[in-house]
Every structure is written in structure tokens, then in C-alpha cells.
Design an enzyme around this catalytic site. Structure first.
Site, PDB file in Angstrom:
ATOM      1  N   TYR A  81      58.108  70.802 -49.274  1.00  0.00           N
ATOM      2  CA  TYR A  81      59.457  71.331 -49.165  1.00  0.00           C
ATOM      3  C   TYR A  81      60.140  72.396 -50.369  1.00  0.00           C
ATOM      4  O   TYR A  81      59.659  71.856 -51.361  1.00  0.00           O
ATOM      5  CB  TYR A  81      60.507  70.406 -49.198  1.00  0.00           C
ATOM      6  CG  TYR A  81      61.359  70.203 -47.600  1.00  0.00           C
ATOM      7  CD1 TYR A  81      62.242  71.255 -47.351  1.00  0.00           C
ATOM      8  CD2 TYR A  81      61.125  69.048 -46.954  1.00  0.00           C
ATOM      9  CE1 TYR A  81      62.663  71.062 -46.213  1.00  0.00           C
ATOM     10  CE2 TYR A  81      61.757  69.147 -45.477  1.00  0.00           C
ATOM     11  CZ  TYR A  81      62.482  70.266 -45.123  1.00  0.00           C
ATOM     12  OH  TYR A  81      63.202  70.170 -44.153  1.00  0.00           O
ATOM     13  N   ASP A  95      63.561  97.911 -36.712  1.00  0.00           N
ATOM     14  CA  ASP A  95      62.804  96.379 -36.344  1.00  0.00           C
ATOM     15  C   ASP A  95      61.192  97.013 -35.909  1.00  0.00           C
ATOM     16  O   ASP A  95      61.186  97.632 -34.895  1.00  0.00           O
ATOM     17  CB  ASP A  95      63.628  95.624 -35.076  1.00  0.00           C
ATOM     18  CG  ASP A  95      62.515  94.628 -34.775  1.00  0.00           C
ATOM     19  OD1 ASP A  95      61.377  94.407 -35.083  1.00  0.00           O
ATOM     20  OD2 ASP A  95      63.006  93.793 -33.576  1.00  0.00           O
TER      21      ASP A  95
HETATM   22  C1  LIG Z   1      58.230  90.671 -30.715  1.00  0.00           C
HETATM   23  C2  LIG Z   1      59.325  91.154 -31.256  1.00  0.00           C
HETATM   24  C3  LIG Z   1      60.525  90.461 -31.746  1.00  0.00           C
HETATM   25  C4  LIG Z   1      60.632  88.675 -32.210  1.00  0.00           C
HETATM   26  O1  LIG Z   1      59.521  88.330 -32.295  1.00  0.00           O
HETATM   27  P1  LIG Z   1      59.248  86.757 -32.351  1.00  0.00           P
HETATM   28  O2  LIG Z   1      58.466  86.175 -33.440  1.00  0.00           O
HETATM   29  O3  LIG Z   1      58.804  86.496 -30.776  1.00  0.00           O
HETATM   30  O4  LIG Z   1      60.733  86.141 -32.331  1.00  0.00           O
HETATM   31  C5  LIG Z   1      61.563  91.103 -32.478  1.00  0.00           C
HETATM   32  N1  LIG Z   1      61.708  92.659 -32.391  1.00  0.00           N
HETATM   33  C6  LIG Z   1      60.673  93.154 -31.701  1.00  0.00           C
HETATM   34  C7  LIG Z   1      60.898  94.453 -31.299  1.00  0.00           C
HETATM   35  C8  LIG Z   1      59.527  92.512 -30.980  1.00  0.00           C
HETATM   36  O5  LIG Z   1      58.825  93.192 -30.224  1.00  0.00           O
END
Ligand SMILES: *Cc1c(COP(=O)(O)O)cnc(C)c1O
Length: 424
Positions: free
Chosen positions: A67, A223
């Protein structure tokens, strides 16, 4: 890891299955079955990959017991606003987390702040939004049906219920429409402009987005979950230097453990860190942080660049082979590791092609296409990616052969549909 023919030169799987069997033969059997499925199938899911035994070992290590709520205390932490742990005995995990942060800055050649604790890409986005937005604020993102992600404002996701979401679209060729982005940014004055995608085959113009964000006084967030490996290898332009916040997963093209990362301009460091812990997560997954560090070490090796370059070459070859056979590839090709086949003119859906491919050991997924006419459960497209099989050593000719195997499946589906129609 198994190679192109399914041969495994490591006994790692055997070792862990033996351990699991001692407690749960049933779980061991399911792990073994999944291992064999992966070994024998051609994996074309664009968001998947195979990670190394080193990454898996780190994730299965004793660090999973520790932790360590909070952040490393050590004076060498450069940007963390929130220092200190809530537990004793963190000397090693402190050093590990700092080391992991430093590695990721090196991977992306950036001096942004980095938080390596998010449990997944969605968790990373949740915290990233929280760090600069209040509920009800307006965000401008790419719609799910045009290649965006659930967390970019879908009504069934927290992003759609917490924030006022405006979506930009792709143009008639399937490319992000920068005119539409600018028009909507000026009209709706979003607090945050978001780009990044789960199903988009073209280079994203980060400088153009940054300029629009600047023009309307919005935060700019990228992202890069899907393309992060390509960005690390210089195979896709970098968002660093343009975006205020960059999020990613570590398990897609980056080929690491399942998890997320958040990078941010250093003045946002404290806000980002508090949005992860204590706002949205408890203790970090120290074992996964170890896996992320090993993944970053791998990403700094020259072989990683070679791999990412091959991913792109393979993807271009695969899309080209489909085009030559008369298929419609959305945007007419690809710049990265993924593309969509547009099946709008076929009598069968993306779902049906996915199922038929499953039967012959080819794994891919149904996906909506621009101007989708079928439901998101049926879809008129499939998404195809080259990252996993490139890890297993596939080259351009192998992928061209895969295109022909899928074409055989399609021909059978067409014949089936024609026979069904004749019966009626
Ligand atoms: C895969 C993905 C995520 C989320 O990922 P997880 O680990 O499945 O929560 C976020 N943004 C984009 C553009 C993705 O392709």
C-alpha cells in the site's frame, strides 16, 4: 512470448499455470485455454498487444502487496505538488515510482509532469478532466461514432453525464474536420478541447488543435491511448509542447501492462495529482507501476523504434491489399496502426464478419463507420490493427496474406446472404 507460428520460447505461462492449478484447477484451465486461443489466433484487434515476460513478471511481483497511497516523498521529485505517503515502508516503491516517472519523460522526450498511477485509460481521463473542469463545463471532443472514445463525451459514460459535451465530426472522407472543430469552438466556447481516437487511421494535427484552443481560451487535451507507441518512436507527431494535458494507456501500441498515464504542463501538476489521489483512486497499483517502468525501458530501446515503424508499414500494406481487392477503406488508407473497412454496401454487418472471422481464428472487432446506418451493435465496419501480430514478427507479406484470408470469409458471407435471399 510466442512467435509468428505460435511457438513459445519461454516457459512463463506453464510456470504460472502450474502455480494457479495448486489452488484452482478451474482458473488454471481457463488461463491455459486463453493462452492457446491467443497462441493459435491471428490477432487484429487494434487496441491489443502482447507484452513481454519481463512486464508480466513485474506485474505479478511482490509489489502487488504494498500500500502506498500518496506520492513519493523524496526531494528528487521534480514537479509533484502533493508529496508524501500515508503508509510506512514505502522506500522502495517511492524510488520505483520516481524512476518510472523519469523513464516516461525520457520516452516522450518531455519535461511535462507525469502521474503514473491511473489504473486505466478511462481513469486517467476521469482525473484529467477533474483537474481542469467543473461539472457542467463544456468540452469539445470527437464523437464515439466517428472514432472517439466513450470517455470523450458519450452519454452512457461519466464524461457525458458530468459535462456539457459538444462533438466535432469527420468530413465526407472520414478525416477530422478542422473547420468543424474551429466553428464549434468559436460557437460553444468550450473550457476544454479534446482530441484522440480509438478508431482513426490518420495523423492528428496537434498544432492546429492547439491554435484553435488558444484562440478560444480553452485547455487542450490529447488522449493518445492508441498511438502512444508510434508517438514514442517518432512515427506520429508528438502532442508534447502543444497540449496542456496528455493521457494514454500503456497496453495498446506501447505494449506494456494494462494501465494509464497522465502528462501535464507543470503548473497543472498539483491539480492532476490530487485528481488521481485522493479524488478518484486509493492506493496505487505498485506492481503495475513496476510493469509500466519495464515497459518504458523497452520503449527506450532501438528495437522499439524498429517495431513501431514495422507496425505502420504492415498496416499500410494490409490496407493497400484490401483496396486492391476492391474494398472500401475509410479515408482511403492509413498513417498509423489501424484502419476501418467500410461494409456499408454489403448485405452483412460488421458483427457478422467479426463472428465469421472468429470461426477461422482471426480476431477483429466490429466498429461503426462515418455516416453509420446500422446500429452500434451491428455496425457497418470492422476495425483492424497491426500492432499485436507485428510483435509476433509478421511482415508486409504476412499481412497481405491475412487480407486474402479475410476476403475468403467475406466471399462466404456474401454467398450465404445470396442463398438466404434466394430462399425467401
Ligand atoms: C482504450 C482507450 C481509452 C481507455 O482505456 P481503458 O484502459 O480501456 O480504460 C481511452 N481513450 C482512448 C482513445 C482509447 O482508445
Amino acid at each position: 512470448m510466442f512467435d509468428r507460428n505460435g511457438n513459445d520460447n519461454s516457459n512463463y505461462n506453464q510456470m504460472i499455470v502450474e502455480e494457479i492449478k495448486k489452488v484452482s484447477p478451474h482458473v488454471a484451465e481457463l488461463v491455459e485455454k486463453e493462452y492457446l486461443r491467443q497462441k493459435n489466433n491471428v490477432e487484429l484487434i487494434a487496441s491489443e498487444n502482447y507484452c513481454s515476460e519481463a512486464v508480466m513478471a513485474a506485474c505479478g511481483s511482490c509489489l502487488s502487496w504494498k500500500y502506498a497511497e500518496g506520492y513519493p516523498q523524496a526531494p528528487t521529485v521534480r514537479y509533484s505538488g502533493n508529496k508524501g505517503r500515508y503508509y510506512g515502508g514505502t522506500v522502495n516503491v517511492d524510488a520505483l515510482e520516481e524512476y518510472c516517472c523519469d523513464l516516461w519523460r525520457k520516452v516522450f522526450n518531455t519535461d511535462y509532469h507525469v502521474n503514473v498511477q491511473p489504473h486505466s485509460g478511462s481513469q486517467a481521463n476521469f482525473a484529467a478532466f477533474k483537474s481542469v473542469l467543473e461539472p457542467g463545463d463544456t468540452i469539445l471532443g470527437l464523437s464515439l461514432s466517428n472514432g472517439g472514445h466513450l470517455t470523450h463525451g458519450s452519454p452512457v459514460n461519466f464524461s457525458g453525464s458530468l459535462y456539457n459535451v459538444i462533438s466535432y465530426d469527420v468530413d465526407e472522407h472520414g478525416r477530422i474536420d478542422m473547420e468543424d472543430v474551429r466553428k464549434k469552438a468559436l460557437e460553444y466556447k468550450p473550457k476544454l478541447i479534446l482530441t484522440g481516437a480509438s478508431a482513426y487511421a490518420r495523423i492528428i494535427d496537434f498544432p492546429a488543435f492547439a491554435e484553435i484552443a488558444k484562440e478560444v481560451g480553452a485547455y487542450f487535451m490529447v488522449d493518445m491511448a492508441h498511438i502512444a507507441g508510434l508517438v514514442a518512436a517518432g512515427e506520429h507527431p508528438t502532442p508534447f509542447g502543444y497540449a496542456d494535458i496528455v493521457t494514454t494507456t500503456t497496453h495498446k501500441t506501447l505494449r506494456g501492462p494494462r494501465g494509464g498515464l497522465i502528462f501535464a504542463r507543470t503548473d497543472l501538476a498539483k491539480k492532476v495529482d490530487s485528481a488521481v489521489f485522493p479524488y478518484s483512486q486509493g492506493g496505487p497499483l505498485c506492481h503495475i507501476i513496476a510493469g509500466k517502468a519495464v515497459c518504458a525501458e523497452e520503449a527506450l530501446k532501438p528495437e522499439f523504434k524498429t517495431y513501431q515503424h514495422q507496425v505502420r508499414l504492415n498496416c499500410a500494406a494490409l490496407a493497400d491489399e484490401f483496396t486492391k481487392m476492391g474494398y472500401k477503406v475509410v479515408t482511403g488508407g492509413t498513417d498509423n496502426h489501424v484502419f476501418l473497412l467500410d461494409l456499408s454496401d454489403e448485405e452483412f454487418s460488421g458483427k457478422e464478419l467479426q463472428a465469421a472471422c472468429d470461426e477461422v481464428g482471426i480476431t477483429l472487432n466490429k466498429n461503426t463507420v462515418p455516416n453509420e446506418k446500422r446500429s452500434p451493435f451491428q455496425t457497418s465496419g470492422v476495425r483492424i490493427g497491426t500492432a499485436p501480430m507485428t510483435t509476433r514478427g509478421y511482415l508486409e507479406d504476412d499481412f497481405r496474406a491475412v487480407a486474402h484470408r479475410i476476403d475468403d470469409v467475406v466471399k462466404e458471407l456474401r454467398a450465404q446472404k445470396a442463398a438466404e435471399a434466394a430462399e425467401k
